[in-house]
Design a protein around this motif. Structure first.
Motif, mmCIF file in Angstrom:
data_model
loop_
_atom_site.group_PDB
_atom_site.id
_atom_site.type_symbol
_atom_site.label_atom_id
_atom_site.label_comp_id
_atom_site.label_asym_id
_atom_site.label_seq_id
_atom_site.Cartn_x
_atom_site.Cartn_y
_atom_site.Cartn_z
ATOM 1 N N HIS A 31 0.843 -1.207 0.000
ATOM 2 C CA HIS A 31 0.000 0.000 0.000
ATOM 3 C C HIS A 31 0.880 1.259 0.000
ATOM 4 O O HIS A 31 0.614 2.223 -0.733
ATOM 5 C CB HIS A 31 -0.926 -0.018 1.225
ATOM 6 N N THR A 38 -5.882 -5.590 -1.736
ATOM 7 C CA THR A 38 -7.035 -6.259 -1.139
ATOM 8 C C THR A 38 -6.531 -7.467 -0.368
ATOM 9 O O THR A 38 -5.821 -8.311 -0.934
ATOM 10 C CB THR A 38 -8.030 -6.737 -2.214
ATOM 11 N N ARG A 49 -11.351 -9.361 12.638
ATOM 12 C CA ARG A 49 -12.141 -8.142 12.433
ATOM 13 C C ARG A 49 -11.399 -6.904 12.942
ATOM 14 O O ARG A 49 -11.421 -5.846 12.309
ATOM 15 C CB ARG A 49 -13.517 -8.273 13.101
ATOM 16 N N ALA A 52 -8.708 -6.183 10.479
ATOM 17 C CA ALA A 52 -9.311 -5.649 9.252
ATOM 18 C C ALA A 52 -9.672 -4.177 9.423
ATOM 19 O O ALA A 52 -9.471 -3.358 8.506
ATOM 20 C CB ALA A 52 -10.547 -6.463 8.881
ATOM 21 N N GLU A 53 -10.217 -3.815 10.593
ATOM 22 C CA GLU A 53 -10.586 -2.417 10.855
ATOM 23 C C GLU A 53 -9.365 -1.503 10.764
ATOM 24 O O GLU A 53 -9.421 -0.418 10.175
ATOM 25 C CB GLU A 53 -11.220 -2.293 12.248
ATOM 26 N N THR A 56 -8.328 -1.256 7.073
ATOM 27 C CA THR A 56 -9.328 -0.480 6.312
ATOM 28 C C THR A 56 -9.148 1.013 6.571
ATOM 29 O O THR A 56 -9.246 1.838 5.652
ATOM 30 C CB THR A 56 -10.759 -0.919 6.696
ATOM 31 N N GLU A 58 -6.505 2.469 7.044
ATOM 32 C CA GLU A 58 -5.310 2.918 6.312
ATOM 33 C C GLU A 58 -5.529 2.935 4.799
ATOM 34 O O GLU A 58 -4.636 3.281 4.036
ATOM 35 C CB GLU A 58 -4.129 1.991 6.651
ATOM 36 N N GLY A 59 -6.714 2.496 4.361
ATOM 37 C CA GLY A 59 -7.010 2.505 2.927
ATOM 38 C C GLY A 59 -6.787 1.181 2.230
ATOM 39 O O GLY A 59 -6.693 1.120 1.000
ATOM 40 N N SER A 61 -8.273 -2.584 1.451
ATOM 41 C CA SER A 61 -9.516 -3.365 1.463
ATOM 42 C C SER A 61 -9.273 -4.727 2.093
ATOM 43 O O SER A 61 -8.217 -5.346 1.870
ATOM 44 C CB SER A 61 -10.026 -3.584 0.037
ATOM 45 N N VAL A 62 -10.240 -5.214 2.866
ATOM 46 C CA VAL A 62 -10.123 -6.542 3.494
ATOM 47 C C VAL A 62 -11.435 -7.301 3.292
ATOM 48 O O VAL A 62 -12.521 -6.756 3.523
ATOM 49 C CB VAL A 62 -9.830 -6.438 5.013
ATOM 50 N N ARG A 63 -11.318 -8.562 2.835
ATOM 51 C CA ARG A 63 -12.489 -9.429 2.703
ATOM 52 C C ARG A 63 -12.332 -10.590 3.672
ATOM 53 O O ARG A 63 -11.448 -11.442 3.480
ATOM 54 C CB ARG A 63 -12.604 -9.972 1.278
#
Length: 474
Positions: A31, A38, A49, A52-53, A56, A58-59, A61-63
Protein backbone atom coordinates in the motif's frame (compact mmCIF):
# COMPACT_ATOMS: atom_id res chain seq x y z
CA UNK A 1 15.01 1.25 -3.29
CA UNK A 2 15.11 2.98 -6.67
CA UNK A 3 12.24 5.12 -7.93
CA UNK A 4 11.70 2.73 -10.84
CA UNK A 5 10.55 -0.07 -8.50
CA UNK A 6 8.26 2.30 -6.57
CA UNK A 7 6.63 3.58 -9.77
CA UNK A 8 5.98 0.07 -11.03
CA UNK A 9 3.74 -0.63 -8.01
CA UNK A 10 1.63 2.49 -8.52
CA UNK A 11 -1.98 1.43 -9.11
CA UNK A 12 -1.08 -2.29 -9.35
CA UNK A 13 -3.89 -4.52 -8.08
CA UNK A 14 -2.37 -6.88 -5.51
CA UNK A 15 -4.25 -9.47 -3.48
CA UNK A 16 -2.66 -10.48 -0.16
CA UNK A 17 -3.71 -13.96 0.99
CA UNK A 18 -4.12 -14.03 4.75
CA UNK A 19 -3.80 -11.68 7.69
CA UNK A 20 -1.26 -12.46 10.41
CA UNK A 21 2.43 -11.89 11.02
CA UNK A 22 3.49 -11.73 7.36
CA UNK A 23 0.22 -10.77 5.62
CA UNK A 24 -0.30 -7.50 7.46
CA UNK A 25 3.27 -6.14 6.89
CA UNK A 26 3.04 -7.19 3.20
CA UNK A 27 -0.27 -5.35 2.78
CA UNK A 28 1.13 -2.20 4.43
CA UNK A 29 4.37 -2.21 2.46
CA UNK A 30 2.56 -2.70 -0.86
CA UNK A 31 0.00 0.00 0.00
CA UNK A 32 2.87 2.34 0.87
CA UNK A 33 4.37 1.69 -2.58
CA UNK A 34 1.14 2.79 -4.22
CA UNK A 35 -0.43 -0.59 -4.95
CA UNK A 36 -4.19 -1.12 -4.69
CA UNK A 37 -4.26 -3.83 -2.00
CA UNK A 38 -7.04 -6.26 -1.14
CA UNK A 39 -6.49 -8.71 1.72
CA UNK A 40 -8.56 -11.93 1.63
CA UNK A 41 -8.81 -14.06 4.74
CA UNK A 42 -10.57 -17.37 5.50
CA UNK A 43 -11.30 -16.46 9.11
CA UNK A 44 -13.89 -13.95 10.30
CA UNK A 45 -13.27 -14.01 14.05
CA UNK A 46 -12.89 -11.14 16.51
CA UNK A 47 -9.12 -10.85 16.04
CA UNK A 48 -9.46 -10.81 12.25
CA UNK A 49 -12.14 -8.14 12.43
CA UNK A 50 -9.92 -5.94 14.63
CA UNK A 51 -7.00 -6.34 12.20
CA UNK A 52 -9.31 -5.65 9.25
CA UNK A 53 -10.59 -2.42 10.86
CA UNK A 54 -7.02 -1.15 11.31
CA UNK A 55 -6.09 -1.93 7.69
CA UNK A 56 -9.33 -0.48 6.31
CA UNK A 57 -8.64 2.78 8.17
CA UNK A 58 -5.31 2.92 6.31
CA UNK A 59 -7.01 2.51 2.93
CA UNK A 60 -6.50 -1.24 2.46
CA UNK A 61 -9.52 -3.36 1.46
CA UNK A 62 -10.12 -6.54 3.49
CA UNK A 63 -12.49 -9.43 2.70
CA UNK A 64 -13.09 -11.68 5.69
CA UNK A 65 -14.50 -15.21 5.45
CA UNK A 66 -13.77 -15.46 1.73
CA UNK A 67 -10.26 -16.69 1.06
CA UNK A 68 -11.25 -18.81 -1.95
CA UNK A 69 -12.29 -16.14 -4.45
CA UNK A 70 -9.73 -14.21 -6.49
CA UNK A 71 -10.75 -10.53 -6.48
CA UNK A 72 -11.48 -9.20 -9.95
CA UNK A 73 -8.60 -7.39 -11.63
CA UNK A 74 -5.89 -9.03 -9.47
CA UNK A 75 -2.45 -8.69 -11.11
CA UNK A 76 -0.40 -10.39 -8.37
CA UNK A 77 -1.08 -12.56 -5.34
CA UNK A 78 1.20 -12.28 -2.28
CA UNK A 79 0.58 -15.13 0.15
CA UNK A 80 1.39 -15.76 3.78
CA UNK A 81 3.44 -18.95 4.37
CA UNK A 82 0.67 -20.91 6.09
CA UNK A 83 -1.65 -21.04 3.08
CA UNK A 84 -1.41 -24.48 1.44
CA UNK A 85 -0.60 -24.67 -2.28
CA UNK A 86 -3.86 -26.52 -3.04
CA UNK A 87 -6.03 -23.57 -1.95
CA UNK A 88 -8.73 -22.65 -4.51
CA UNK A 89 -7.40 -19.07 -4.59
CA UNK A 90 -4.12 -20.28 -6.10
CA UNK A 91 -5.88 -22.45 -8.67
CA UNK A 92 -7.90 -19.38 -9.66
CA UNK A 93 -4.69 -17.31 -9.91
CA UNK A 94 -3.04 -19.96 -12.11
CA UNK A 95 -6.10 -20.09 -14.36
CA UNK A 96 -5.97 -16.28 -14.72
CA UNK A 97 -2.21 -16.28 -15.40
CA UNK A 98 -1.52 -14.37 -12.17
CA UNK A 99 1.80 -14.95 -10.35
CA UNK A 100 1.86 -15.98 -6.67
CA UNK A 101 4.69 -14.70 -4.48
CA UNK A 102 5.39 -15.36 -0.82
CA UNK A 103 6.53 -12.68 1.63
CA UNK A 104 10.16 -13.76 1.09
CA UNK A 105 9.84 -13.37 -2.68
CA UNK A 106 8.35 -9.92 -2.18
CA UNK A 107 11.20 -8.96 0.17
CA UNK A 108 13.77 -10.27 -2.33
CA UNK A 109 12.22 -8.24 -5.17
CA UNK A 110 12.06 -5.08 -3.04
CA UNK A 111 15.75 -5.09 -2.10
CA UNK A 112 17.69 -2.04 -3.15
CA UNK A 113 20.66 -2.16 -5.57
CA UNK A 114 23.19 -2.16 -2.70
CA UNK A 115 21.26 -4.64 -0.54
CA UNK A 116 23.06 -6.89 1.93
CA UNK A 117 23.67 -10.45 0.71
CA UNK A 118 21.70 -13.27 2.35
CA UNK A 119 23.18 -16.27 4.15
CA UNK A 120 20.18 -18.62 4.16
CA UNK A 121 19.35 -21.50 6.51
CA UNK A 122 16.62 -24.11 6.16
CA UNK A 123 16.07 -27.69 7.34
CA UNK A 124 13.56 -29.67 9.36
CA UNK A 125 15.20 -28.85 12.70
CA UNK A 126 17.78 -26.46 14.09
CA UNK A 127 17.05 -23.49 11.79
CA UNK A 128 16.48 -20.84 14.44
CA UNK A 129 19.45 -21.91 16.57
CA UNK A 130 21.77 -22.01 13.54
CA UNK A 131 20.64 -18.59 12.28
CA UNK A 132 21.13 -17.04 15.70
CA UNK A 133 24.57 -18.69 16.02
CA UNK A 134 25.43 -17.35 12.56
CA UNK A 135 24.34 -13.81 13.46
CA UNK A 136 26.41 -14.01 16.66
CA UNK A 137 29.50 -15.08 14.66
CA UNK A 138 28.97 -12.31 12.09
CA UNK A 139 28.59 -9.75 14.90
CA UNK A 140 31.80 -11.02 16.50
CA UNK A 141 33.52 -10.27 13.17
CA UNK A 142 32.33 -6.65 13.46
CA UNK A 143 29.71 -6.95 10.73
CA UNK A 144 26.32 -5.22 10.81
CA UNK A 145 23.84 -8.07 10.65
CA UNK A 146 20.46 -9.31 11.84
CA UNK A 147 18.79 -12.71 12.30
CA UNK A 148 15.67 -12.44 10.14
CA UNK A 149 13.03 -14.36 8.19
CA UNK A 150 11.04 -17.15 9.81
CA UNK A 151 12.65 -16.19 13.13
CA UNK A 152 10.27 -13.36 14.07
CA UNK A 153 11.87 -10.30 12.45
CA UNK A 154 10.08 -9.62 9.17
CA UNK A 155 12.32 -9.62 6.11
CA UNK A 156 10.01 -7.03 4.58
CA UNK A 157 10.62 -4.68 7.49
CA UNK A 158 14.38 -5.16 7.13
CA UNK A 159 14.62 -4.65 3.36
CA UNK A 160 12.31 -1.59 3.37
CA UNK A 161 13.69 -0.08 6.59
CA UNK A 162 16.26 2.69 6.97
CA UNK A 163 18.93 0.61 8.70
CA UNK A 164 21.75 -0.72 6.53
CA UNK A 165 23.41 -4.13 6.95
CA UNK A 166 26.56 -5.80 5.66
CA UNK A 167 24.99 -9.27 5.53
CA UNK A 168 21.77 -10.96 6.74
CA UNK A 169 21.37 -14.33 8.51
CA UNK A 170 18.05 -15.57 7.08
CA UNK A 171 15.90 -18.41 8.39
CA UNK A 172 13.59 -19.82 5.71
CA UNK A 173 10.83 -22.39 6.12
CA UNK A 174 9.82 -24.84 3.40
CA UNK A 175 6.57 -22.86 3.08
CA UNK A 176 8.46 -19.65 2.38
CA UNK A 177 10.82 -21.31 -0.10
CA UNK A 178 7.87 -22.81 -2.00
CA UNK A 179 6.74 -19.30 -2.94
CA UNK A 180 10.21 -17.73 -3.49
CA UNK A 181 11.36 -18.68 -7.01
CA UNK A 182 13.70 -15.68 -7.53
CA UNK A 183 15.69 -16.00 -4.30
CA UNK A 184 19.46 -16.24 -4.89
CA UNK A 185 21.52 -16.44 -1.69
CA UNK A 186 25.22 -15.71 -1.25
CA UNK A 187 25.49 -19.11 0.47
CA UNK A 188 22.92 -21.45 2.01
CA UNK A 189 22.44 -24.66 3.96
CA UNK A 190 19.83 -27.39 4.33
CA UNK A 191 20.65 -28.65 7.83
CA UNK A 192 18.69 -31.92 7.64
CA UNK A 193 15.62 -33.48 6.08
CA UNK A 194 12.97 -35.52 7.86
CA UNK A 195 9.24 -35.95 7.24
CA UNK A 196 7.42 -32.83 8.44
CA UNK A 197 4.57 -30.65 7.17
CA UNK A 198 3.66 -33.37 4.66
CA UNK A 199 0.02 -32.35 5.00
CA UNK A 200 1.05 -28.97 3.50
CA UNK A 201 3.47 -30.16 0.81
CA UNK A 202 1.61 -33.32 -0.18
CA UNK A 203 4.67 -35.63 -0.24
CA UNK A 204 8.22 -36.01 1.08
CA UNK A 205 9.53 -35.41 -2.46
CA UNK A 206 7.69 -32.08 -2.73
CA UNK A 207 8.87 -31.08 0.78
CA UNK A 208 12.51 -31.88 -0.11
CA UNK A 209 12.23 -30.03 -3.43
CA UNK A 210 10.99 -26.90 -1.66
CA UNK A 211 13.85 -27.08 0.87
CA UNK A 212 16.30 -27.56 -2.01
CA UNK A 213 15.22 -24.26 -3.59
CA UNK A 214 17.47 -22.52 -1.05
CA UNK A 215 20.54 -23.70 -3.05
CA UNK A 216 19.34 -22.29 -6.41
CA UNK A 217 21.70 -19.63 -7.69
CA UNK A 218 24.05 -19.75 -4.68
CA UNK A 219 27.20 -17.73 -5.34
CA UNK A 220 29.87 -19.04 -2.95
CA UNK A 221 28.87 -22.15 -0.95
CA UNK A 222 26.11 -24.78 -0.75
CA UNK A 223 26.54 -26.19 2.76
CA UNK A 224 25.20 -29.71 3.32
CA UNK A 225 25.06 -32.29 6.13
CA UNK A 226 27.45 -35.19 5.46
CA UNK A 227 25.34 -37.45 7.72
CA UNK A 228 22.16 -36.69 5.74
CA UNK A 229 22.69 -37.75 2.12
CA UNK A 230 19.40 -36.16 1.04
CA UNK A 231 20.90 -32.71 1.68
CA UNK A 232 23.92 -33.49 -0.52
CA UNK A 233 21.58 -34.78 -3.24
CA UNK A 234 19.79 -31.41 -3.18
CA UNK A 235 23.14 -29.64 -3.72
CA UNK A 236 23.93 -31.90 -6.69
CA UNK A 237 20.56 -31.03 -8.24
CA UNK A 238 20.91 -27.26 -7.77
CA UNK A 239 21.70 -24.80 -10.53
CA UNK A 240 24.35 -22.57 -8.94
CA UNK A 241 26.69 -19.79 -10.04
CA UNK A 242 30.01 -20.79 -11.54
CA UNK A 243 32.64 -21.31 -8.84
CA UNK A 244 30.10 -22.05 -6.07
CA UNK A 245 31.37 -24.92 -3.91
CA UNK A 246 29.72 -27.81 -2.08
CA UNK A 247 30.83 -27.67 1.57
CA UNK A 248 30.01 -30.48 4.01
CA UNK A 249 29.75 -30.44 7.80
CA UNK A 250 30.27 -33.55 9.89
CA UNK A 251 30.64 -34.59 13.54
CA UNK A 252 33.61 -36.72 12.45
CA UNK A 253 37.05 -35.71 11.18
CA UNK A 254 36.46 -33.62 8.05
CA UNK A 255 37.61 -34.51 4.54
CA UNK A 256 38.79 -31.70 2.25
CA UNK A 257 36.00 -29.13 1.62
CA UNK A 258 34.36 -30.03 4.93
CA UNK A 259 34.11 -28.69 8.49
CA UNK A 260 34.17 -31.24 11.30
CA UNK A 261 35.41 -32.26 14.72
CA UNK A 262 38.87 -33.54 15.70
CA UNK A 263 39.75 -34.27 19.34
CA UNK A 264 37.07 -31.94 20.70
CA UNK A 265 37.97 -29.11 18.31
CA UNK A 266 35.74 -27.71 15.54
CA UNK A 267 37.99 -27.51 12.47
CA UNK A 268 37.74 -26.14 8.93
CA UNK A 269 39.21 -27.96 5.89
CA UNK A 270 37.15 -25.97 3.41
CA UNK A 271 38.18 -22.32 3.65
CA UNK A 272 41.96 -22.75 4.00
CA UNK A 273 44.72 -22.21 1.39
CA UNK A 274 45.59 -25.94 1.13
CA UNK A 275 42.57 -28.05 2.09
CA UNK A 276 44.38 -31.29 1.24
CA UNK A 277 46.95 -30.76 3.99
CA UNK A 278 45.61 -27.99 6.24
CA UNK A 279 42.92 -27.73 8.88
CA UNK A 280 42.09 -24.49 10.68
CA UNK A 281 40.99 -24.65 14.33
CA UNK A 282 37.78 -22.67 14.87
CA UNK A 283 36.47 -23.39 18.38
CA UNK A 284 36.23 -26.05 21.06
CA UNK A 285 33.18 -28.22 21.63
CA UNK A 286 32.90 -26.57 25.06
CA UNK A 287 32.30 -23.24 23.25
CA UNK A 288 28.99 -24.66 21.94
CA UNK A 289 25.98 -24.50 24.28
CA UNK A 290 24.49 -27.01 24.82
CA UNK A 291 27.24 -29.34 23.46
CA UNK A 292 24.69 -31.98 22.33
CA UNK A 293 25.62 -33.65 19.01
CA UNK A 294 22.89 -32.00 16.94
CA UNK A 295 23.83 -28.58 18.33
CA UNK A 296 27.48 -29.08 17.40
CA UNK A 297 26.19 -29.81 13.88
CA UNK A 298 24.26 -26.52 14.00
CA UNK A 299 27.44 -24.70 15.06
CA UNK A 300 29.42 -26.25 12.20
CA UNK A 301 26.77 -25.23 9.66
CA UNK A 302 26.74 -21.67 11.02
CA UNK A 303 30.55 -21.60 10.95
CA UNK A 304 30.59 -22.84 7.33
CA UNK A 305 28.25 -20.06 6.19
CA UNK A 306 30.22 -17.44 8.11
CA UNK A 307 33.52 -18.71 6.69
CA UNK A 308 31.98 -18.67 3.19
CA UNK A 309 31.38 -14.98 3.79
CA UNK A 310 35.04 -14.50 4.79
CA UNK A 311 34.77 -14.32 8.57
CA UNK A 312 38.07 -15.01 10.46
CA UNK A 313 38.40 -18.12 12.68
CA UNK A 314 38.52 -16.09 15.92
CA UNK A 315 35.05 -14.66 15.16
CA UNK A 316 33.62 -18.19 14.95
CA UNK A 317 34.95 -18.95 18.43
CA UNK A 318 33.89 -15.61 19.92
CA UNK A 319 30.45 -15.76 18.29
CA UNK A 320 29.74 -19.27 19.57
CA UNK A 321 30.87 -18.30 23.07
CA UNK A 322 28.58 -15.26 23.05
CA UNK A 323 25.55 -17.21 21.79
CA UNK A 324 22.77 -18.09 24.25
CA UNK A 325 20.22 -20.70 23.16
CA UNK A 326 16.51 -19.85 23.21
CA UNK A 327 14.24 -21.10 25.97
CA UNK A 328 12.71 -24.58 25.63
CA UNK A 329 15.54 -25.92 23.46
CA UNK A 330 17.28 -28.60 25.53
CA UNK A 331 17.14 -26.21 28.46
CA UNK A 332 18.38 -27.53 31.80
CA UNK A 333 15.69 -26.54 34.33
CA UNK A 334 17.03 -27.97 37.60
CA UNK A 335 18.56 -30.94 39.38
CA UNK A 336 16.28 -32.55 41.97
CA UNK A 337 17.51 -35.51 44.04
CA UNK A 338 20.46 -36.05 41.65
CA UNK A 339 18.17 -36.21 38.62
CA UNK A 340 18.50 -33.61 35.83
CA UNK A 341 15.29 -32.12 34.40
CA UNK A 342 15.56 -30.89 30.81
CA UNK A 343 12.94 -28.94 28.83
CA UNK A 344 12.99 -29.53 25.08
CA UNK A 345 9.40 -28.53 24.39
CA UNK A 346 10.63 -27.19 21.02
CA UNK A 347 11.04 -30.85 19.92
CA UNK A 348 7.67 -30.83 18.17
CA UNK A 349 8.51 -33.63 15.72
CA UNK A 350 10.28 -37.00 15.82
CA UNK A 351 13.48 -35.73 14.19
CA UNK A 352 13.99 -33.06 16.85
CA UNK A 353 13.14 -35.52 19.64
CA UNK A 354 15.64 -38.04 18.27
CA UNK A 355 18.42 -35.45 18.42
CA UNK A 356 17.43 -34.58 21.98
CA UNK A 357 17.27 -38.20 23.16
CA UNK A 358 20.72 -38.84 21.63
CA UNK A 359 22.24 -36.27 24.00
CA UNK A 360 21.68 -38.31 27.21
CA UNK A 361 22.57 -41.80 28.40
CA UNK A 362 19.72 -42.75 30.73
CA UNK A 363 16.38 -41.03 30.25
CA UNK A 364 12.89 -40.89 31.69
CA UNK A 365 11.12 -39.53 28.65
CA UNK A 366 7.99 -37.37 28.79
CA UNK A 367 6.37 -37.47 25.35
CA UNK A 368 3.10 -37.01 23.47
CA UNK A 369 0.77 -34.37 22.06
CA UNK A 370 -0.47 -33.86 18.50
CA UNK A 371 1.37 -36.21 16.12
CA UNK A 372 0.65 -34.23 12.90
CA UNK A 373 0.60 -37.50 10.94
CA UNK A 374 3.97 -38.68 12.26
CA UNK A 375 4.92 -42.29 13.06
CA UNK A 376 7.18 -43.17 15.99
CA UNK A 377 8.68 -46.61 15.25
CA UNK A 378 12.03 -45.33 13.99
CA UNK A 379 12.40 -42.85 16.85
CA UNK A 380 11.64 -45.48 19.52
CA UNK A 381 13.84 -48.14 17.90
CA UNK A 382 16.82 -45.76 17.77
CA UNK A 383 16.34 -44.48 21.32
CA UNK A 384 15.18 -47.63 23.15
CA UNK A 385 18.53 -48.41 24.78
CA UNK A 386 18.60 -44.97 26.46
CA UNK A 387 15.12 -45.18 28.00
CA UNK A 388 14.75 -45.91 31.72
CA UNK A 389 10.99 -45.26 31.52
CA UNK A 390 8.41 -43.24 29.57
CA UNK A 391 5.53 -41.01 30.69
CA UNK A 392 2.95 -40.32 27.97
CA UNK A 393 0.58 -37.35 27.77
CA UNK A 394 -1.54 -35.77 25.05
CA UNK A 395 -4.08 -36.64 22.39
CA UNK A 396 -1.95 -38.96 20.24
CA UNK A 397 0.02 -40.72 23.00
CA UNK A 398 -1.35 -44.14 21.90
CA UNK A 399 0.78 -43.95 18.74
CA UNK A 400 3.93 -43.67 20.87
CA UNK A 401 2.71 -46.34 23.31
CA UNK A 402 2.20 -48.79 20.41
CA UNK A 403 5.68 -48.05 19.02
CA UNK A 404 7.16 -48.63 22.50
CA UNK A 405 5.33 -51.97 22.73
CA UNK A 406 6.88 -53.01 19.41
CA UNK A 407 10.45 -51.76 19.89
CA UNK A 408 11.02 -51.31 23.65
CA UNK A 409 8.61 -53.73 25.37
CA UNK A 410 10.74 -53.93 28.52
CA UNK A 411 10.64 -50.16 29.18
CA UNK A 412 8.06 -49.18 31.85
CA UNK A 413 5.36 -46.85 30.48
CA UNK A 414 2.97 -44.60 32.41
CA UNK A 415 0.07 -43.60 30.18
CA UNK A 416 -1.64 -40.49 31.58
CA UNK A 417 -5.12 -40.43 30.12
CA UNK A 418 -5.31 -36.64 30.35
CA UNK A 419 -5.06 -33.68 28.00
CA UNK A 420 -5.69 -30.92 30.55
CA UNK A 421 -2.86 -28.49 31.30
CA UNK A 422 -2.54 -29.90 34.83
CA UNK A 423 -1.40 -33.21 33.35
CA UNK A 424 2.16 -31.85 33.12
CA UNK A 425 2.51 -31.69 36.93
CA UNK A 426 1.36 -35.29 37.18
CA UNK A 427 3.76 -36.30 34.37
CA UNK A 428 6.71 -34.73 36.19
CA UNK A 429 5.75 -36.44 39.49
CA UNK A 430 5.51 -39.81 37.73
CA UNK A 431 8.85 -39.24 36.00
CA UNK A 432 10.49 -38.36 39.32
CA UNK A 433 9.16 -41.59 40.80
CA UNK A 434 10.68 -43.63 37.94
CA UNK A 435 14.03 -41.82 37.74
CA UNK A 436 17.23 -42.90 39.51
CA UNK A 437 20.21 -40.75 40.52
CA UNK A 438 22.20 -39.81 37.42
CA UNK A 439 19.16 -40.03 35.09
CA UNK A 440 17.74 -37.20 32.98
CA UNK A 441 14.02 -36.52 32.89
CA UNK A 442 13.64 -35.21 29.37
CA UNK A 443 10.49 -33.52 28.12
CA UNK A 444 10.96 -33.88 24.34
CA UNK A 445 7.39 -34.56 23.21
CA UNK A 446 8.02 -35.38 19.50
CA UNK A 447 4.58 -33.83 18.97
CA UNK A 448 2.93 -30.44 18.64
CA UNK A 449 1.47 -28.85 21.76
CA UNK A 450 -1.91 -27.46 20.70
CA UNK A 451 -3.99 -30.32 22.12
CA UNK A 452 -3.08 -29.13 25.63
CA UNK A 453 -1.27 -25.79 25.38
CA UNK A 454 -1.36 -22.59 23.32
CA UNK A 455 2.15 -23.30 22.00
CA UNK A 456 5.38 -25.13 22.83
CA UNK A 457 6.53 -22.19 25.01
CA UNK A 458 3.54 -22.63 27.34
CA UNK A 459 4.16 -26.37 27.44
CA UNK A 460 7.80 -25.77 28.40
CA UNK A 461 6.76 -23.26 31.06
CA UNK A 462 4.33 -25.82 32.53
CA UNK A 463 7.12 -28.39 32.70
CA UNK A 464 9.52 -25.93 34.37
CA UNK A 465 6.84 -24.89 36.89
CA UNK A 466 6.17 -28.56 37.72
CA UNK A 467 9.90 -29.20 38.21
CA UNK A 468 10.18 -26.21 40.56
CA UNK A 469 7.16 -27.51 42.54
CA UNK A 470 8.91 -30.85 42.79
CA UNK A 471 12.12 -29.19 44.02
CA UNK A 472 10.21 -27.20 46.62
CA UNK A 473 8.62 -30.36 48.03
CA UNK A 474 11.80 -32.47 47.90
Amino acid sequence: MGSQEVTSWQGKNVTVAGLGVSGIPAARVLHGLGAVVTVVNDGDDERSRTQAEELTAEGISVRLGDGATLPEGTELVVTTPGWQPDKPLFAAAAAAGVEVWGDVELAWRLRGPDAAPWLAVTGTNGKTTTVRMLASILEAAGLRTAAVGNIGVSLLDVVTGDETYDVLAVELSSYQLHWAPSLRAHSATVLNLAPDHLDWHGSMEAYAADKGRVYEGNQVACVYNVADKATEDLVRGADVEEGCRAIGFTLNAPAPSQLGVVDGILVDRAFVPDRQKQAQELAEISDVRPPAPHNIANALAAAALARAYGVPPTAVRDGLRAFRPDAHRIEHVADVAEVAYVDDSKATNTHAAEASLAAYESIVWIAGGLAKGATFDELVAKSAKRLRAVVLIGADRALIREALARHAPEVPVVDLDRTDTGAMSEAVRQAARLAEPGDTVLMAPACASMDMFTNYNKRGDAFADAVRELGASA
